[in-house]
Design a protein around this motif. Structure first.
Motif, PDB file in Angstrom:
ATOM      1  N   TYR A 160       0.921  -1.227   0.341  1.00  0.00           N
ATOM      2  CA  TYR A 160      -0.287   0.078   0.300  1.00  0.00           C
ATOM      3  C   TYR A 160       0.964   0.751  -0.243  1.00  0.00           C
ATOM      4  O   TYR A 160       2.139   1.672   0.216  1.00  0.00           O
ATOM      5  CB  TYR A 160      -0.938   0.339   1.517  1.00  0.00           C
ATOM      6  N   ALA A 161      -0.048   2.729  -0.538  1.00  0.00           N
ATOM      7  CA  ALA A 161       0.920   3.461  -0.465  1.00  0.00           C
ATOM      8  C   ALA A 161      -0.119   4.790  -0.225  1.00  0.00           C
ATOM      9  O   ALA A 161      -1.314   4.550   0.041  1.00  0.00           O
ATOM     10  CB  ALA A 161       1.223   4.091  -1.633  1.00  0.00           C
ATOM     11  N   TYR A 193       2.257  -5.334   4.217  1.00  0.00           N
ATOM     12  CA  TYR A 193       1.534  -5.552   4.749  1.00  0.00           C
ATOM     13  C   TYR A 193       1.489  -6.539   5.139  1.00  0.00           C
ATOM     14  O   TYR A 193       0.994  -7.711   4.001  1.00  0.00           O
ATOM     15  CB  TYR A 193      -0.062  -5.449   5.422  1.00  0.00           C
ATOM     16  N   GLY A 194       1.653  -8.068   5.935  1.00  0.00           N
ATOM     17  CA  GLY A 194       1.414  -9.156   6.257  1.00  0.00           C
ATOM     18  C   GLY A 194       1.247  -9.553   7.239  1.00  0.00           C
ATOM     19  O   GLY A 194       1.078  -8.895   8.061  1.00  0.00           O
ATOM     20  N   PRO A 195      -0.223 -10.329   6.638  1.00  0.00           N
ATOM     21  CA  PRO A 195      -0.682 -10.979   8.159  1.00  0.00           C
ATOM     22  C   PRO A 195       0.042 -11.822   9.309  1.00  0.00           C
ATOM     23  O   PRO A 195       1.257 -13.167   9.350  1.00  0.00           O
ATOM     24  CB  PRO A 195      -1.488 -12.793   7.839  1.00  0.00           C
ATOM     25  N   GLY A 238       2.337  -6.992  10.931  1.00  0.00           N
ATOM     26  CA  GLY A 238       2.416  -5.799  10.983  1.00  0.00           C
ATOM     27  C   GLY A 238       3.144  -5.029   9.608  1.00  0.00           C
ATOM     28  O   GLY A 238       2.555  -5.990   8.150  1.00  0.00           O
ATOM     29  N   SER A 239       3.313  -4.111   9.363  1.00  0.00           N
ATOM     30  CA  SER A 239       4.267  -3.400   8.086  1.00  0.00           C
ATOM     31  C   SER A 239       5.682  -3.140   8.248  1.00  0.00           C
ATOM     32  O   SER A 239       6.073  -2.890   8.955  1.00  0.00           O
ATOM     33  CB  SER A 239       3.233  -2.494   7.941  1.00  0.00           C
ATOM     34  N   THR A 240       5.807  -3.594   6.664  1.00  0.00           N
ATOM     35  CA  THR A 240       7.020  -2.909   6.626  1.00  0.00           C
ATOM     36  C   THR A 240       7.597  -1.949   5.390  1.00  0.00           C
ATOM     37  O   THR A 240       6.875  -2.062   4.943  1.00  0.00           O
ATOM     38  CB  THR A 240       7.864  -3.760   5.879  1.00  0.00           C
ATOM     39  N   ARG A 248     -11.841 -14.361   1.038  1.00  0.00           N
ATOM     40  CA  ARG A 248     -12.265 -13.175   1.662  1.00  0.00           C
ATOM     41  C   ARG A 248     -11.421 -13.115   3.024  1.00  0.00           C
ATOM     42  O   ARG A 248     -11.407 -13.636   3.914  1.00  0.00           O
ATOM     43  CB  ARG A 248     -13.950 -12.578   2.605  1.00  0.00           C
ATOM     44  N   LEU A 249     -10.999 -11.770   2.910  1.00  0.00           N
ATOM     45  CA  LEU A 249      -9.188 -11.564   3.383  1.00  0.00           C
ATOM     46  C   LEU A 249      -9.501  -9.968   4.374  1.00  0.00           C
ATOM     47  O   LEU A 249      -9.818  -9.404   3.856  1.00  0.00           O
ATOM     48  CB  LEU A 249      -8.344 -11.309   3.099  1.00  0.00           C
ATOM     49  N   SER A 250      -9.700  -9.711   5.362  1.00  0.00           N
ATOM     50  CA  SER A 250      -9.136  -8.879   6.425  1.00  0.00           C
ATOM     51  C   SER A 250      -8.017  -7.791   5.884  1.00  0.00           C
ATOM     52  O   SER A 250      -6.882  -8.479   6.516  1.00  0.00           O
ATOM     53  CB  SER A 250      -9.767  -9.151   7.100  1.00  0.00           C
ATOM     54  N   GLU A 251      -8.416  -6.260   5.673  1.00  0.00           N
ATOM     55  CA  GLU A 251      -7.024  -5.885   5.564  1.00  0.00           C
ATOM     56  C   GLU A 251      -6.450  -5.456   6.321  1.00  0.00           C
ATOM     57  O   GLU A 251      -7.579  -4.538   7.438  1.00  0.00           O
ATOM     58  CB  GLU A 251      -7.170  -4.680   4.105  1.00  0.00           C
TER      59      GLU A 251
END
Length: 306
Positions: A46-47, A58-60, A63-65, A289-292
């Motif tokens: 994402y940006a 973002y990975g399940p 967290g975020s990198t 279905r996956l939650s962002e």
């Protein structure tokens, strides 16, 4: 006549009528059996713009990198493998970041024009971009991530928000004037106007084989904007051969759609707390279905990772 980015002498296009209710997403060419059967993990890139652009993965459960911070440049793209980011500086440099390494892969590009974003090849090895230096305006070139092997792919009026089909055969983008979408065949170097789209302000993805394109269509009364990558948009799926507008059978407010290499379509659906990624198979059936991540709710979706 609806116009934007008038200073770019690049233009022309294609229109979408209102979709009939409920129909399956048409089949696209299958890559491999393994790709068809494997569910996606929910990882994505994402940006966001907060005192400059930041591109993050973002990975399940991970967290975020942060992958890169292109600063104030809106001309950026994330690689399909989720490891690299390319962007064009205001001074016309194409930069590539992987980990801590930053490479200048090309020079003499047109910086400061938001819609002229680069795009990564499906194998994440090359970057395509509009070259207005050595090549004529509207010419698209590609270069290896390390700056070697630059070559011209062809010329097209569809230079804005380029998308590369997963099989590597086609590039699609909208015209700088918003007047339609063009598909460039990188094998022949020739481009054709996509049927069924009169005005467009964003192209997000192409199906394998390049037949179906996800685009943000515009009405004549809609503002064209400055070509900055949208945080969200209402996706329209268009058959580039017939010009038919193909309904996307997912309930809720759709805010994006992204093709996978096997022909599945991932639809982004808005939520009050967080958004959802809904995966359709090649017949249009919901299979996942996956939650962002909640933190990505107001961010632009650049890649859906396997």
């Amino acid at each position: 006549m609806h116009k934007t980015l008038a200073a770019m002498t690049l233009g022309a296009g294609v229109l979408l009528a209102a979709a009939p209710a409920a129909a399956a997403v048409p089949a696209a060419r299958v890559a491999t059996v393994a790709e068809v059967s494997a569910p996606i993990s929910g990882a994505a890139v994402y940006a966001v713009h907060q005192r400059g652009y930041t591109v993050s993965k973002y990975g399940p459960g991970a967290g975020s990198t942060v992958l890169a911070r292109p600063g104030d440049s809106p001309q950026f793209a994330a690689s399909p493998d989720g490891r690299k980011v390319a962007w064009i500086t205001a001074g016309g440099l194409l930069r590539v970041r992987e980990g801590a390494k930053v490479t200048t892969a090309a020079r003499g590009l047109q910086g400061g024009t938001p819609c002229l974003s680069p795009v990564w090849s499906p194998d994440s090895r090359r970057v395509a971009y509009v070259h207005v230096g050595r090549n004529p305006a509207g010419s698209v070139s590609a270069v290896n991530a390390d700056g070697t092997g630059e070559r011209v792919l062809g010329s097209t009026r569809g230079v804005c928000h380029l998308a590369w089909s997963p099989d590597g055969r086609y590039l699609a983008g909208y015209a700088g004037t918003t007047e339609g979408v063009y598909r460039l065949d990188v094998k022949t170097g020739k481009a054709a106007k996509v049927k069924g789209v009169t005005l467009a302000g964003h192209v997000q993805s192409l199906s394998p084989g390049g037949r179906y394109v996800v685009v943000r269509t515009l009405r004549a009364s809609d503002p064209g904007g400055d070509g900055t990558w949208p945080e969200w948009f209402t996706p329209t799926l268009v058959d580039t051969v017939t010009g038919r507008k193909v309904p996307i059978g997912v309930k809720g407010r759709q805010i994006g759609a992204f093709h996978l290499a096997d022909g599945r379509l991932v639809v982004r659906v808005a939520g009050s707390a967080g958004n959802t990624l809904v995966v359709l198979d090649r017949t249009g059936r919901v299979v996942q279905r996956l939650s962002e991540p909640v933190a990505a709710r107001n961010q632009a979706l650049l890649q859906v990772l396997r």
